[in-house]
Motif scaffolding. Structure first.
Motif, PDB file in Angstrom:
ATOM      1  N   GLU A 436       0.839  -1.203   0.000  1.00 45.32           N
ATOM      2  CA  GLU A 436       0.000   0.000   0.000  1.00 45.32           C
ATOM      3  C   GLU A 436       0.872   1.251   0.000  1.00 45.32           C
ATOM      4  OE1 GLU A 436      -2.455  -0.408   3.415  1.00 45.32           O
ATOM      5  OE2 GLU A 436      -3.651  -2.061   2.573  1.00 45.32           O
ATOM      6  N   TRP A 437       1.976   1.210   0.737  1.00 44.32           N
ATOM      7  CA  TRP A 437       2.893   2.362   0.825  1.00 44.32           C
ATOM      8  C   TRP A 437       3.518   2.674  -0.539  1.00 44.32           C
ATOM      9  CZ3 TRP A 437       8.375   1.241   0.706  1.00 44.32           C
ATOM     10  CH2 TRP A 437       9.185   2.381   0.778  1.00 44.32           C
ATOM     11  N   ILE A 438       3.952   1.613  -1.265  1.00 41.17           N
ATOM     12  CA  ILE A 438       4.538   1.810  -2.598  1.00 41.17           C
ATOM     13  C   ILE A 438       3.518   2.457  -3.530  1.00 41.17           C
ATOM     14  CG2 ILE A 438       5.246   0.557  -4.691  1.00 41.17           C
ATOM     15  CD1 ILE A 438       7.554   0.742  -2.845  1.00 41.17           C
ATOM     16  N   GLU A 439       2.281   1.980  -3.471  1.00 38.83           N
ATOM     17  CA  GLU A 439       1.239   2.531  -4.331  1.00 38.83           C
ATOM     18  C   GLU A 439       0.919   3.972  -3.948  1.00 38.83           C
ATOM     19  OE1 GLU A 439      -1.203  -1.426  -5.777  1.00 38.83           O
ATOM     20  OE2 GLU A 439      -1.765  -0.528  -3.859  1.00 38.83           O
ATOM     21  N   ALA A 440       0.940   4.255  -2.649  1.00 34.77           N
ATOM     22  CA  ALA A 440       0.665   5.619  -2.188  1.00 34.77           C
ATOM     23  C   ALA A 440       1.749   6.584  -2.633  1.00 34.77           C
ATOM     24  CB  ALA A 440       0.539   5.637  -0.665  1.00 34.77           C
ATOM     25  N   LEU A 441       2.989   6.116  -2.707  1.00 35.75           N
ATOM     26  CA  LEU A 441       4.087   6.951  -3.189  1.00 35.75           C
ATOM     27  C   LEU A 441       3.966   7.238  -4.680  1.00 35.75           C
ATOM     28  CD1 LEU A 441       7.338   5.567  -1.474  1.00 35.75           C
ATOM     29  CD2 LEU A 441       6.231   7.771  -1.071  1.00 35.75           C
ATOM     30  N   GLY A 442       3.216   6.382  -5.383  1.00 38.16           N
ATOM     31  CA  GLY A 442       3.058   6.552  -6.820  1.00 38.16           C
ATOM     32  C   GLY A 442       4.231   6.037  -7.623  1.00 38.16           C
ATOM     33  N   ILE A 443       5.041   5.161  -7.011  1.00 39.85           N
ATOM     34  CA  ILE A 443       6.208   4.634  -7.733  1.00 39.85           C
ATOM     35  C   ILE A 443       6.041   3.169  -8.128  1.00 39.85           C
ATOM     36  CG2 ILE A 443       7.804   6.240  -6.614  1.00 39.85           C
ATOM     37  CD1 ILE A 443       8.730   3.889  -4.846  1.00 39.85           C
ATOM     38  N   GLY A 444       4.895   2.585  -7.852  1.00 43.35           N
ATOM     39  CA  GLY A 444       4.709   1.179  -8.204  1.00 43.35           C
ATOM     40  C   GLY A 444       3.318   0.693  -7.888  1.00 43.35           C
ATOM     41  N   GLU A 445       3.102  -0.590  -8.107  1.00 38.46           N
ATOM     42  CA  GLU A 445       1.797  -1.189  -7.884  1.00 38.46           C
ATOM     43  C   GLU A 445       1.940  -2.682  -7.636  1.00 38.46           C
ATOM     44  OE1 GLU A 445       3.311  -1.362 -11.707  1.00 38.46           O
ATOM     45  OE2 GLU A 445       2.405   0.490 -10.946  1.00 38.46           O
ATOM     46  N   ARG A 446       0.955  -3.210  -6.942  1.00 38.13           N
ATOM     47  CA  ARG A 446       0.899  -4.658  -6.760  1.00 38.13           C
ATOM     48  C   ARG A 446       0.388  -5.297  -8.049  1.00 38.13           C
ATOM     49  NH1 ARG A 446      -2.001  -4.302  -0.898  1.00 38.13           N
ATOM     50  NH2 ARG A 446      -2.781  -2.409  -1.901  1.00 38.13           N
ATOM     51  N   LYS A 447       0.989  -6.412  -8.445  1.00 37.77           N
ATOM     52  CA  LYS A 447       0.604  -7.025  -9.711  1.00 37.77           C
ATOM     53  C   LYS A 447       0.960  -8.504  -9.705  1.00 37.77           C
ATOM     54  CE  LYS A 447       2.980  -6.238 -13.441  1.00 37.77           C
ATOM     55  NZ  LYS A 447       3.686  -5.612 -14.579  1.00 37.77           N
ATOM     56  N   VAL A 448       0.399  -9.202 -10.679  1.00 39.92           N
ATOM     57  CA  VAL A 448       0.729 -10.610 -10.910  1.00 39.92           C
ATOM     58  C   VAL A 448       1.692 -10.664 -12.085  1.00 39.92           C
ATOM     59  CG1 VAL A 448      -0.148 -12.862 -11.620  1.00 39.92           C
ATOM     60  CG2 VAL A 448      -1.457 -11.460 -10.010  1.00 39.92           C
ATOM     61  N   ASN A 449       2.750 -11.435 -11.947  1.00 43.00           N
ATOM     62  CA  ASN A 449       3.740 -11.575 -13.003  1.00 43.00           C
ATOM     63  C   ASN A 449       3.851 -13.040 -13.397  1.00 43.00           C
ATOM     64  OD1 ASN A 449       5.574 -10.608 -14.800  1.00 43.00           O
ATOM     65  ND2 ASN A 449       7.051  -9.867 -13.290  1.00 43.00           N
ATOM     66  N   TYR A 450       4.298 -13.279 -14.607  1.00 39.37           N
ATOM     67  CA  TYR A 450       4.501 -14.637 -15.092  1.00 39.37           C
ATOM     68  C   TYR A 450       5.907 -14.766 -15.672  1.00 39.37           C
ATOM     69  CZ  TYR A 450      -0.572 -14.981 -14.740  1.00 39.37           C
ATOM     70  OH  TYR A 450      -1.859 -14.983 -14.277  1.00 39.37           O
ATOM     71  N   LYS A 451       6.527 -15.868 -15.396  1.00 37.68           N
ATOM     72  CA  LYS A 451       7.849 -16.129 -15.956  1.00 37.68           C
ATOM     73  C   LYS A 451       7.748 -16.518 -17.431  1.00 37.68           C
ATOM     74  CE  LYS A 451      10.062 -19.688 -14.303  1.00 37.68           C
ATOM     75  NZ  LYS A 451      10.808 -20.529 -13.351  1.00 37.68           N
ATOM     76  N   LEU A 452       6.606 -17.030 -17.832  1.00 39.59           N
ATOM     77  CA  LEU A 452       6.383 -17.471 -19.205  1.00 39.59           C
ATOM     78  C   LEU A 452       6.615 -16.330 -20.188  1.00 39.59           C
ATOM     79  CD1 LEU A 452       5.239 -19.786 -21.057  1.00 39.59           C
ATOM     80  CD2 LEU A 452       2.991 -18.710 -20.743  1.00 39.59           C
ATOM     81  N   ARG A 453       7.348 -16.612 -21.259  1.00 34.75           N
ATOM     82  CA  ARG A 453       7.567 -15.638 -22.333  1.00 34.75           C
ATOM     83  C   ARG A 453       6.753 -16.049 -23.547  1.00 34.75           C
ATOM     84  NH1 ARG A 453       8.454 -11.527 -20.095  1.00 34.75           N
ATOM     85  NH2 ARG A 453       7.444 -12.754 -18.485  1.00 34.75           N
ATOM     86  N   ASP A 454       6.497 -15.095 -24.422  1.00 36.09           N
ATOM     87  CA  ASP A 454       5.802 -15.442 -25.662  1.00 36.09           C
ATOM     88  C   ASP A 454       6.635 -16.440 -26.464  1.00 36.09           C
ATOM     89  OD1 ASP A 454       3.487 -14.050 -25.255  1.00 36.09           O
ATOM     90  OD2 ASP A 454       4.157 -12.245 -26.309  1.00 36.09           O
ATOM     91  N   TRP A 455       5.928 -17.256 -27.221  1.00 35.11           N
ATOM     92  CA  TRP A 455       6.507 -18.394 -27.932  1.00 35.11           C
ATOM     93  C   TRP A 455       7.138 -17.919 -29.233  1.00 35.11           C
ATOM     94  CZ3 TRP A 455       2.585 -22.619 -29.931  1.00 35.11           C
ATOM     95  CH2 TRP A 455       3.271 -23.563 -30.714  1.00 35.11           C
ATOM     96  N   LEU A 456       8.468 -17.987 -29.309  1.00 35.31           N
ATOM     97  CA  LEU A 456       9.185 -17.631 -30.537  1.00 35.31           C
ATOM     98  C   LEU A 456       9.077 -18.809 -31.493  1.00 35.31           C
ATOM     99  CD1 LEU A 456      12.717 -16.010 -30.688  1.00 35.31           C
ATOM    100  CD2 LEU A 456      11.987 -17.718 -32.329  1.00 35.31           C
ATOM    101  N   ILE A 457       8.459 -18.580 -32.639  1.00 37.06           N
ATOM    102  CA  ILE A 457       8.091 -19.702 -33.495  1.00 37.06           C
ATOM    103  C   ILE A 457       8.782 -19.700 -34.855  1.00 37.06           C
ATOM    104  CG2 ILE A 457       6.086 -18.481 -34.439  1.00 37.06           C
ATOM    105  CD1 ILE A 457       6.463 -22.285 -33.593  1.00 37.06           C
ATOM    106  N   SER A 458       9.381 -18.576 -35.274  1.00 37.18           N
ATOM    107  CA  SER A 458       9.943 -18.528 -36.626  1.00 37.18           C
ATOM    108  C   SER A 458      11.355 -19.093 -36.663  1.00 37.18           C
ATOM    109  CB  SER A 458       9.923 -17.098 -37.170  1.00 37.18           C
ATOM    110  OG  SER A 458      10.538 -16.205 -36.264  1.00 37.18           O
ATOM    111  N   ARG A 459      11.699 -19.650 -37.816  1.00 34.71           N
ATOM    112  CA  ARG A 459      13.028 -20.211 -38.046  1.00 34.71           C
ATOM    113  C   ARG A 459      13.538 -19.710 -39.392  1.00 34.71           C
ATOM    114  NH1 ARG A 459      12.013 -21.062 -33.605  1.00 34.71           N
ATOM    115  NH2 ARG A 459      12.025 -23.009 -32.404  1.00 34.71           N
ATOM    116  N   GLN A 460      14.838 -19.408 -39.464  1.00 37.64           N
ATOM    117  CA  GLN A 460      15.437 -18.936 -40.711  1.00 37.64           C
ATOM    118  C   GLN A 460      16.003 -20.139 -41.471  1.00 37.64           C
ATOM    119  OE1 GLN A 460      16.152 -17.420 -37.553  1.00 37.64           O
ATOM    120  NE2 GLN A 460      14.285 -16.306 -38.105  1.00 37.64           N
ATOM    121  N   ARG A 461      15.118 -21.088 -41.685  1.00 39.19           N
ATOM    122  CA  ARG A 461      15.512 -22.325 -42.357  1.00 39.19           C
ATOM    123  C   ARG A 461      14.501 -22.661 -43.446  1.00 39.19           C
ATOM    124  NH1 ARG A 461      20.069 -24.825 -39.632  1.00 39.19           N
ATOM    125  NH2 ARG A 461      19.815 -26.416 -41.221  1.00 39.19           N
ATOM    126  N   TYR A 462      14.891 -23.607 -44.283  1.00 35.68           N
ATOM    127  CA  TYR A 462      14.050 -24.001 -45.412  1.00 35.68           C
ATOM    128  C   TYR A 462      12.965 -24.998 -45.013  1.00 35.68           C
ATOM    129  CZ  TYR A 462      12.771 -26.705 -49.590  1.00 35.68           C
ATOM    130  OH  TYR A 462      12.075 -27.370 -50.565  1.00 35.68           O
TER     131      TYR A 462
END
Length: 898
Positions: A436-462
């Motif tokens: 609550e203090w961080i949010e009151a300062l206006g420098i951050g917020e409580r949130k949910v994060n995920y380690k998962l990254r978007d799926w890189l699917i392209s290949r520079q192959r034939y």
């Protein structure tokens, strides 16, 4: 009649009969429930199958055969995951085109699968490289694009300059290409991504709805990496900030530089004594500009070294932590004091914000880093007594000198100290208040994060599925119209990748040059899709494999999906299985499939291990991460002194030279012997140390089955069913029926549970029982002949899923027609299977002292009375007072006395 297992005399002929009769073609008969059994989509390699691959193909075949015999419509298809880097690299090495090579390899796989008697519906077979298949892969790509789930963006990739290809993180070991040992580079190039992160929470939540191993579920949850915390901004204070003079003494106020961190432990912010940026963090460039030339060069050198490491190597727990103090500082918002700002390769730009606050008192990784660089350690939790006792210290000593102790105190239950106004609060109170203090300062917020990254699917192959995108003259992307799909791979002679990282397709004008929707000149996307795209929906196509007008008919999907039992290796937990779930959910949201999850039940087989020789590294040789020896060939090992070798059980693979092929096993022992051994040698999920002696044991078992049926054939009555219910059974006839129905009950349950080793064991036990019971039957009664006839038919039927060639041969030998696959699976009669007598264990104070035979109908009181009367148990009770008697009905009596 044949009285021993002679596989060369009959197995191949039965395989041909199954093929000629189209025995395993999928049926959709009304009134029968459905069962969809599926193996993981195999890549057909030149090495062919090993007996290790059979470890999952054979068990899946057993349950599919059993289900059909139990009255199910069964879908048991097979196809080939043919696109991708392995096939292209092999084709380049062989100086051939991938397409005919893949056709050859797939045909060899089919031959090997038929050789071991797998009952696939080959009429549904396809390869992911078939245009009729990848037309619909492109169609699904378009769906993802139209729904905002496919996008193009610049990304760094692992690049092998020798193989001239991008590498997955798993293909980089110790900064070197896994295939050729060349140092890996990082290159930034435009790439296509699928926005799997939009489905992160659903991919976690829906794991509760599937019957999967807990280990696989946990791997997926950890890979997705949901964490609740606080993301906040920190201000940077640069070292050697340049002093600028301005005319008229004007003061120029520079906008402060900041970075953001995400933490799941905002309650520990007062213990932050340093911060760490990923080497790729954009702020590092600004730090270098404001640093001395020497410091800037040091930072640059570290960034270069970091680029040569894979993400997996950078995050390995057993790696020594490295880093560079940038000379800049970060201002701790809780204390207002500066803390050193480092770059270190264990912080990843791809997770969170690419920056962390470090609290070494309560995080082991941060603690080790702080010790190495002599940084402050400030505890912010009062240590618990268990920690103090384990470290033989006091609270005062710990709080005063936390660096003296090798392990950190980590808790979510403690009381805060050294935390300003929050001292004395619990973890929960402190977390809530500081958020609550961080949010009151206006420098951050409580949130949910995920380690998962978007799926890189392209290949520079034939050799991959072309991406159905066209760019106009301004570089704007549009999808190819459905009526122009598939965008086919051009047939070319030279498809090797270029040194500059561009796709081979970019060098083919006939492919690249095209028109846009409005008829103006355009250019095709020249990257191809990685193989995981093709394997993310093949299970849907199997439901309607040759439909030219649509990817599938929705009615076929509603009938067959989800896959009832999916079988394959645990190594695919966080790639294929996750991607297939993601695509299924997208298709469900689009109203194109009727299920949210593709695979209701998942089973992972253990690996088959071969005994393999290794030696210690010689001068100039180095070991990669996780390696503890240099692999040597069996030929080389034969020339070496045994003391210089280390033999280890490792997974069978062509590269290790420790493979046993199905051909070898079938030629020397027989297909059914191989099947029996693979099922019996260990529980399905456990690893197996391959031993040919075990195969010989399977041969002996099958020979005993042939011998028993040959001995009983004179008593065989095919009409036993019409007579047995009206014939009184007692004595041996009753014992024969009991053994038969106990086997049926056990086999039915074991197959359903994938307990194949005990399924085979039950047949062995029943074989022994029947052999013993029939030894003295010189002139069996009519009741005994009927009981034996039932035993013959039910045993052959129960044997059929595991050893189908032998079962069909035995069925034929006793004069019956057709295939055992078409026999009805027997139903166990629980009354007939019940034993007349039970063996009861008698324990005194939990230790076995005697066993007694009791009627199966004996009450608890009768069991207790008999146990108290046991002479063997009495010697351990005399002179003591019986305090309690515990009766486990049908199993044991435990007398507690002192």
């Amino acid at each position: 009649m044949r009285d021993r297992y002679e596989p060369q005399a009959f197995e191949s002929s039965w395989q041909q009969k199954w093929l000629d009769s189209d025995l395993f073609r999928t049926r959709e008969d009304e009134g029968r429930p459905k069962f969809y059994g599926l193996d993981f989509f195999p890549y057909p390699s030149g090495a062919g199958l090993s007996v290790g691959h059979c470890r999952n193909y054979i068990p899946t075949d057993v349950i599919c055969r059993a289900k059909f015999m139990q009255g199910y419509n069964v879908l048991h298809p097979m196809g080939f995951d043919a696109f991708g880097l392995p096939a292209e690299n092999e084709a380049i090495k062989r100086k051939s085109h991938p397409a005919p090579m893949i056709d050859q390899y797939a045909a060899n796989y089919q031959r090997q699968m038929n050789l071991i008697g797998i009952g696939y519906d080959w009429s549904r077979e396809f390869k992911s490289s078939d245009p009729s298949y990848y037309k619909w892969t492109q169609w699904i790509f378009k769906l993802l694009y139209d729904r905002g789930l496919a996008y193009r963006s610049n990304a760094e990739v692992n690049w092998c300059p020798k193989d001239r290809t991008a590498l997955a993180n798993e293909e980089v070991v110790g900064g070197l290409c896994e295939r050729c040992g060349t140092p890996v580079e990082k290159r930034a190039i435009p790439q296509w991504f699928f926005r799997i992160t939009d489905y992160a929470q659903r991919l976690i939540d829906d794991l509760d709805d599937v019957d999967w191993p807990d280990g696989i579920k946990n791997q997926q949850r950890n890979w997705i990496g949901r964490s609740e915390g606080v993301e906040f901004q920190m201000r940077v204070q640069f070292a050697n900030a340049a002093q600028q003079s301005h005319p008229d003494d004007l003061e120029v106020v520079e906008k402060p530089h900041t970075f953001r961190v995400f933490t799941t432990r905002i309650d520990t912010i007062y213990g932050m004594t340093f911060c760490v940026l990923a080497p790729e963090h954009p702020l590092v460039a600004e730090i270098k500009k404001r640093s001395t030339p020497e410091k800037s060069a040091e930072i640059e050198s570290y960034q270069v070294k970091s680029k040569s490491l894979s993400d997996m190597d950078r995050q390995a727990d057993n790696r020594e932590k490295t880093g560079v103090n940038t000379g800049a500082s970060a201002i701790n918002p809780a204390t207002g004091k500066p803390v050193p700002l480092f770059i270190a390769d264990y912080v990843m730009m791809g997770y969170g914000t690419g920056a962390i606050m470090a609290v070494p008192a309560h995080d082991q990784r941060d603690f080790d880093f702080a010790l190495k660089f002599d940084l402050d350690v400030i505890p912010v939790f009062k240590p618990e007594q268990g920690y103090l006792s384990a470290n033989e210290t006091t609270e005062a000593e710990y709080l005063a000198s936390p660096k003296l102790f090798k392990s950190v105190f980590s808790t979510k239950e403690g009381i805060l100290v050294n935390s300003g106004e929050y001292s004395g609060m619990s973890y929960a109170q402190g977390s809530a208040a500081m958020g609550e203090w961080i949010e009151a300062l206006g420098i951050g917020e409580r949130k949910v994060n995920y380690k998962l990254r978007d799926w890189l699917i392209s290949r520079q192959r034939y050799w991959g599925c072309p991406i159905p995108i066209v760019y106009d003259k301004d570089g704007n992307a549009e999808t190819v119209s459905d009526d122009l799909l598939p965008v086919e791979l051009p047939a070319v002679d030279n498809y090797e990748p270029a040194d500059d990282g561009s796709s081979p397709l970019s060098r083919i004008p006939e492919f690249v040059n095209t028109t846009t929707h409005d008829g103006t000149l355009g250019s095709r996307e020249t990257d191809t899709l990685g193989g995981f795209a093709c394997s993310s929906w093949y299970f849907l196509r199997f439901c309607d494999p040759h439909n030219p007008d649509e990817a599938w008919n929705i009615d076929r999907i509603k009938y067959w999906m989800p896959v009832d039992c999916y079988v394959g290796g645990a190594e695919h937990a966080v790639m294929h299985l996750l991607y297939a779930r993601f695509w299924t959910k997208v298709l469900y949201d689009a109203g194109l499939v009727s299920v949210k999850e593709p695979f209701q039940r998942l089973m992972n087989q253990g690996q088959v291990l071969g005994y393999t020789p290794y030696r210690a590294p010689r001068d100039g040789e180095t070991l990669g991460v996780g390696e503890d020896g240099i692999l040597v060939s069996f030929a080389e090992a034969a020339q070496m002194d045994e003391s210089d070798l280390t033999w280890k059980w490792v997974r069978m693979s062509k590269s290790k030279g420790n493979v046993v092929t199905p051909e070898e096993a079938v030629e020397n022992y027989g297909a059914d012997a191989l099947r029996i051994y693979e099922l019996f040698v260990a529980p399905f999920e456990q690893n197996v140390q391959w031993n040919n002696d075990g195969m010989q044991g399977a041969v002996r078992f099958l020979s005993r089955v042939f011998r028993l049926v040959a001995d009983l054939k004179p008593h065989w009555n095919p009409d036993w069913r019409t007579m047995i219910a009206f014939t009184p059974m007692d004595g041996k006839a009753k014992d024969i029926r009991r053994a038969t129905h106990q086997l049926v009950a056990k086999a039915t349950d074991d197959i359903e549970r994938f307990a194949f080793n005990t399924y085979i064991s039950a047949m062995m036990t029943t074989l022994n029982t029947l052999s013993d019971l029939t030894k003295s039957l010189d002139d069996p009664t009519e009741a005994e002949k009927l009981a034996l006839s039932e035993a013959i038919e039910f045993f052959i039927t129960v044997l059929s899923p595991a050893a189908p060639h032998s079962a069909d041969e035995l069925w034929s030998e006793i004069g019956e027609q057709g295939f055992t696959y078409h026999l009805d699976w027997p139903k166990a009669d629980s009354e007939l299977a019940a034993a007349d007598e039970l063996t009861i264990a008698v324990q005194v104070n939990g230790k076995l002292r005697d066993t007694i035979q009791m009627p199966a109908s004996a009450s608890n009181e009768e069991l207790e009375s008999a146990a108290r009367s046991s002479e063997k148990a009495a010697t351990f009770i005399d002179g003591k007072t019986i305090r309690k008697v515990i009766v486990v009905p049908g199993k044991l009596v435990n007398i507690v006395a002192n």
